[in-house]
Each structure stands twice: as structure tokens, then as C-alpha cells.
Scaffold this motif. Structure first.
Motif, PDB file in Angstrom:
ATOM      1  N   ASN A 180      71.517  39.522-124.762  1.00  0.00           N
ATOM      2  CA  ASN A 180      70.063  39.349-124.944  1.00  0.00           C
ATOM      3  C   ASN A 180      69.340  40.621-125.379  1.00  0.00           C
ATOM      4  OD1 ASN A 180      68.508  37.095-125.076  1.00  0.00           O
ATOM      5  ND2 ASN A 180      67.428  37.510-123.166  1.00  0.00           N
ATOM      6  N   GLN A 181      70.091  41.694-125.645  1.00  0.00           N
ATOM      7  CA  GLN A 181      69.478  42.959-126.070  1.00  0.00           C
ATOM      8  C   GLN A 181      69.057  42.864-127.540  1.00  0.00           C
ATOM      9  OE1 GLN A 181      71.664  46.439-124.783  1.00  0.00           O
ATOM     10  NE2 GLN A 181      71.188  47.540-126.671  1.00  0.00           N
ATOM     11  N   MET A 182      67.899  43.443-127.877  1.00  0.00           N
ATOM     12  CA  MET A 182      67.438  43.477-129.274  1.00  0.00           C
ATOM     13  C   MET A 182      68.199  44.563-130.040  1.00  0.00           C
ATOM     14  SD  MET A 182      65.235  41.320-130.406  1.00  0.00           S
ATOM     15  CE  MET A 182      64.642  42.124-131.881  1.00  0.00           C
ATOM     16  N   ARG A 209      68.880  39.291-131.522  1.00  0.00           N
ATOM     17  CA  ARG A 209      69.380  39.518-130.163  1.00  0.00           C
ATOM     18  C   ARG A 209      70.890  39.268-130.112  1.00  0.00           C
ATOM     19  NH1 ARG A 209      65.429  40.176-126.447  1.00  0.00           N
ATOM     20  NH2 ARG A 209      63.354  39.468-127.064  1.00  0.00           N
TER      21      ARG A 209
END
Length: 608
Positions: free
Chosen positions: A232-234, A249
Motif C-alpha cells: 500500500n506504499q506510494m 501503490r
């Protein structure tokens, strides 16, 4: 946890994949009661059938509290695009060499890349249990190879292990104990290979291997250079020039544990991981934190040397054997292949319903065609064509390959003669033990198309040929092609035994009674230089005479069996190979005889 990242590099069939099997077994990856698969890393059907590794793959084992990520790389020069990228994400390499064959061109190719990148290899002399093993001589050859590739003093001071991957043991000397299994190799990796160098700063990863997954979409594998990554990290994606390709993401972070991929909550710098969720990222792209603007350096890839035209199958039998037959389906499949294979280039051809595919060699393109036919595609492909270029002075240049042929001494004469006919230059000839000779040539790629089959025939199957891209050099002039014409069917229907029997004096057939044929299809090889149109549908005239001699059973000579590789090498520029899930047929580009004659006249007028 401590990490070590290593690649296993060697020539085709020197035992890389078998070695990985033993490392997995002896490190406790498999449970005591778990079924163990032989050549576990060769998961692709074609890899298992041909006994070669086509796609690079990763696995991971734990040894004394350290995680060792192992990458099994292809050993054939046609898949060299894979090898170059893999070396970017490892800190050490096991150079595996056969104790009888010694270092061969692919060993040289990969080792030169590894040494240039500053890796300090561990040399493993494998198969010392062979009856024709000559381990000490091979070790000297490896040292000479390293020295010839400008290895540093530190790289020349390489550690050595002797052993048998098949039997599952390694030792530091030839007469060392076999009881420790793979322990000496595991310990050497921990002591000799450095832990990954980790940069400071935000998250960055260079895409190295790409694949497609039906559930997760595109998956990019690479080593984390700095920072860490969580689901879920950009992130954003930069190309080699630093231009932003996309941002999005990360949906999944997967790491290798044994042969399995396991989802992680967080992955740290130094580990090799696979990321999902980025539809446009590909090999050589940098996946990084949004604050990063500079891409990681990516290795340039050697250029393709051969091209072929893939076109829609327009024969009278089109659509009867495959399910994927349209130009759009073929185009989409080739574009998808090009995304994950940087050694392959695909572009729209000037022809309608055709794509031009360029790659490293016949094997690479042959594997692609074979994979597509197994997926249900029907297509027709042209003869492989070498990619020429002009140098700064405007002179024509062509790709040259280094060719190493190991052959029984009695057949060396015919090999030298045939290679010189193909404009090859002899550079070395020496005994290689066991009444065999090693002959090294520099040969134009053009001249090598289709030579493999002829070489095996000339040497009664005893020769081994290895090829490696050497560079571009001045165009060598025309090379004699196929000397015989072909026999062409004049009608559509099913071949009849009586007709084939009557035509046997015209030349050997490529079809059997009952096979479907059509106008313009190649059904055999003519004994003379010209093409001949024949009728293979003509049945026996019925009469009321019944005698033993008149009704004698028809006995046919077995036909020439055309494999895909053989067919691609056999055809001329005005011919195509029709490939379907069940058949491989040869045909003329222009099926109609009148059109072919008109085309020949136009060509003759151009020459005049």
C-alpha cells in the motif's frame, strides 16, 4: 537477518539447476515427508523437455542464521538478456564448470559480465565423477579465461570447490571427503560473498525480472538498493533517462522463501523481492519513493542480431487447428512478450497483419514460436533474416559470432570445410582430450542459420556447437543457400499413397498418406535445383484386372520429419513456415503458381 545474494552462472548443461536442487534439499527447504521435484527451478514445460533454463528464477535458503537468495540464470547466449540483468542484483557468483568440457563460450560470456561489474566469483568444478573428468586442466583453463578477461588480482585469487551436484557433495580438494554434502559450499558463500551494500535514503529498486500473474497482474522482481517497502506504499516509476512512467501503490510485497513466494509486511534494503500493483513498470525501470528523481543505472543490452516476420496464417487450412488466429491476438501476444524480454524487439511490419520480431538468435525465436503454438496460436513465420547495419564510413556490417565446435578428430576436416563455405574464419584448433578436437571460428550469423542440423549429420551426431555474439564486422559477401528446389502441391485435398509412391523418383517427401495438403504447400524436396509442381492426390485408376504384380502393396520411403527449428532453417526468402498447435507445414508465400512466375519475372527484371 543477514543476507547473501548470489547468481549461479555456467554454460548450458553444466549442472546449475541440479546444484540448486541439492542446495534446496540440504538446507532443509523440503519437509522430511515432502515429495522432492527433480530440476525444481525448471518449471516451464519447454525447459524440462529441452533440459535448458530459459527464464531466470530465484529461490532462497537459510544457513546458520543467514538468508541466501539464489538466482538460477539461463546458460544459453540467446537468453543473455536475462543474465545481464540478474547480475545487477547479486553480490557474488558461483561459476560452475564441467570437469570434462571446461569453460565454454557461455561461461566466457557471463563471467566477462560478472568481472566487469566487480563481482568476485567462486569457481565450482562440477561433475568430477565423470569418467573423462580432467579437473586440474579445467581449473587452469578457468584461470586463463579470467586472466584473458582482464580480471583484477583480487578476482584471480578465487576460491575453488570440486564436487558432484548430482551426487550432492562438494569439497575443497579433489581427494577431499564426500561426507559433508554441500556444507563446504554454504560456508564458502557466507565467508566469501559480501553482504549487500545498502545505500542510505528513501526506497529504490531496479526492475530485473518481469512476469505476469493472472491474479496480481504484472510482477517486478529486483533488489532493494535503499530504504524499505510495505504493501500500500506510494511509489513512482522512472525509466533509464529519469522520465516518470507512472505512479501508484504497491499492492503486494513478495519474498522468496525456499521455492515459494511469501507476502511480507515490510522488506528491507538488500533483500530480493517481487512487487505487484504497477501496470506499466518493466525491466530496467527504477521503482522508488516519490521524492527520488534520479534513476538507478541499468546495464545496456546487447543488440538483437536476427529478425523474423510473424504474420496471420492465411493458408486454406487456416483456423482449422488453432483457436487464436487473428492479427490482433498475435500482435497483443508479441507485445506482451516484448514487455518482459528486453532482448526482444517487436514492431509493426510494412505488411498488413504482420509483425517484425528481432532477437538474439534462432533458439530464442524458436522457443517463442513453440510457446505460442502450445497456447493455441496459428501463425506463419518467415525465414530468419540477419540485421545488418552501416558504420560511420557508410560501409555495410553484419553480426559475427564466436563458434566453438567440439568434434571427433576424424570429422574435423568436414567441419572446417563446411564452415569456410559459410565464410567463417578459423582462429584456433587444438586437441581437447579423448580423441576430440576443439575448433574455434569467427563466423557471420547469416552463415550459421540452419547449420546445426547439417553439422550433426556430417559428424554422426558427435559434434557439440556453441555460439556467442562477438560483434559487428565488414559484410562477408554472398553465402550459398539451399541447393535443391522443392516439390509443391498443385491442389487441395488429402495425400494419396499411390501418388506419393509414383513421385518418389522426384525427391524425398515431407508428408505422409492421408495428410491434408493445399495448392502452394511444400510437400517434398526436389532432386534438382528448380521447384516442381506435382499432384499428390492422384489415385490409382480402377480396372477389372487383378494380378499379384499389379496389386502389389505400395511401400513408401519414410518422409523427412520437419521440426520447427529444421523448418525455419530450411525455407528460403519466398517461403513460409505455417505453425499451428498440431502441425508444422512449409509453403510458398505466393500460393498461386501464376503469381509466383509473375513475381520471379519482376525480380529478374530488377536484377537486369
Amino acid at each position: 537477518m543477514n543476507i547473501r545474494n548470489i547468481a549461479i552462472i555456467a554454460h548450458v548443461d553444466h549442472g546449475k539447476t541440479t546444484l540448486v536442487d541439492k542446495l534446496l534439499q540440504q538446507s532443509g527447504v523440503y519437509r522430511a515427508n515432502e515429495r522432492q521435484v527433480e530440476r525444481a527451478m525448471d518449471s516451464n514445460d519447454l525447459e524440462r523437455e529441452r533440459g535448458i533454463t530459459i527464464l531466470a528464477k530465484a529461490a532462497s535458503v537459510e544457513w546458520k542464521g543467514t538468508r541466501i537468495n539464489i538466482v538460477d540464470t539461463p546458460g544459453h547466449a540467446d537468453f543473455g538478456g536475462e543474465v545481464e540483468r540478474i547480475l545487477n542484483m547479486v553480490d557474488g557468483a558461483l561459476v560452475l564448470v564441467d570437469a570434462a568440457e571446461g569453460p565454454l563460450p557461455q561461461t566466457k560470456f557471463v563471467v566477462s559480465k560478472a568481472l566487469k561489474m566487480g563481482l568476485k566469483p567462486i569457481v565450482v568444478i562440477n561433475k568430477v565423477d565423470r569418467s573423462d573428468a580432467r579437473a586440474n586442466e579445467v581449473l587452469n583453463e578457468v584461470f586463463d579465461l579470467f586472466a584473458g578477461l582482464d580480471a583484477t588480482d583480487e578476482q584471480l585469487d578465487f576460491p575453488i570447490l570440486f564436487g558432484s551436484a548430482k551426487q550432492g557433495w562438494m569439497a575443497t580438494s579433489l581427494d577431499g571427503s564426500h561426507d559433508d554434502g554441500m556444507t563446504p559450499l554454504f560456508d564458502l558463500v557466507l565467508n566469501h560473498v559480501k553482504a549487500p551494500v545498502v545505500d542510505t535514503g528513501p526506497f529504490r529498486l531496479l526492475g530485473t525480472i518481469i512476469e505476469s500473474n493472472p491474479y496480481l497482474g504484472r510482477i517486478i522482481t529486483g533488489r532493494i538498493t535503499s530504504g524499505s517497502v510495505k504493501p500500500n506504499q506510494m511509489v513512482k516509476v522512472l525509466d533509464r533517462e529519469g522520465k516518470q512512467i507512472e505512479s501508484g501503490r504497491v499492492t503486494k510485497v513478495l519474498a522468496f522463501r525456499g521455492l515459494e513466494r511469501v507476502p511480507l509486511e515490510e522488506a528491507e534494503a538488500g533483500d530480493i523481492v517481487a512487487l505487484a500493483g504497477l501496470p506499466n513498470a518493466t525491466v530496467a525501470h527504477t521503482i522508488c519513493d516519490p521524492s527520488v528523481d534520479t534513476p538507478l543505472p541499468a546495464q545496456p543490452i546487447d543488440p538483437p542480431t536476427l529478425s523474423m516476420t510473424f504474420r496471420v496464417n492465411d493458408s486454406p487450412l487456416a483456423g482449422t487447428e488453432g483457436t487464436k488466429v487473428t492479427g490482433r491476438m498475435i500482435r497483443d501476444r508479441l507485445m506482451r512478450e516484448a514487455e518482459g524480454n528486453v532482448a526482444l524487439r517487436v514492431r509493426e511490419s510494412d505488411d498488413k497483419d504482420a509483425m517484425e520480431v528481432s532477437g538474439r538468435g534462432e533458439l530464442q525465436l524458436g522457443i517463442l514460436i513453440e510457446t505460442m503454438r502450445r497456447e493455441g496460436f496459428e501463425l506463419s513465420v518467415s525465414r530468419p533474416k540477419v540485421l545488418l547495419r552501416k558504420n560511420d564510413a557508410g560501409e555495410l556490417e553484419e553480426p559475427i559470432e564466436e563458434v566453438v565446435i567440439d568434434v571427433d578428430e576424424e570429422h574435423s576436416g568436414v567441419v572446417v570445410q563446411k564452415m569456410s563455405e559459410r565464410k567463417a574464419e578459423l582462429t584456433e584448433m587444438r586437441p581437447s582430450g579423448g580423441n576430440r578436437t576443439r575448433i574455434v571460428f569467427l563466423a557471420p550469423t547469416r552463415g550459421l542459420i540452419g547449420y546445426q542440423g547439417e553439422l550433426l549429420t556430417d559428424t554422426r551426431g558427435t559434434a557439440i556447437m556453441n555460439r556467442l555474439f562477438h560483434g559487428y564486422d565488414a559484410y562477408k559477401g554472398p553465402i550459398q543457400g539451399r541447393r535443391n528446389g522443392v516439390l509443391i502441391s498443385n491442389d487441395k485435398g488429402e495425400a494419396v499413397a499411390y501418388a506419393l509412391w509414383n513421385l518418389e523418383d522426384r525427391g524425398p517427401m515431407m508428408i505422409e498418406p492421408g495428410w491434408k495438403v493445399y495448392t502452394g504447400m511444400i510437400v517434398g524436396e526436389h532432386t534438382r535445383e528448380n521447384d516442381l509442381v506435382i499432384n499428390v492426390l492422384k489415385g490409382k485408376q480402377l480396372t477389372n484386372i487383378r494380378t499379384q504384380s499389379k496389386d502389389e502393396a505400395v511401400r513408401l520411403t519414410p518422409p523427412i520429419r520437419m521440426t520447427l527449428e529444421k523448418a525455419l532453417a530450411y525455407i528460403q526468402d519466398d517461403e513460409l513456415v505455417e505453425v499451428t498447435p498440431t502441425s508444422i507445414r512449409l509453403r510458398k508465400k505466393l500460393l498461386d503458381e501464376t503469381e509466383r512466375k509473375r513475381g520471379d519475372r519482376a525480380k529478374a527484371a530488377e536484377v537486369a
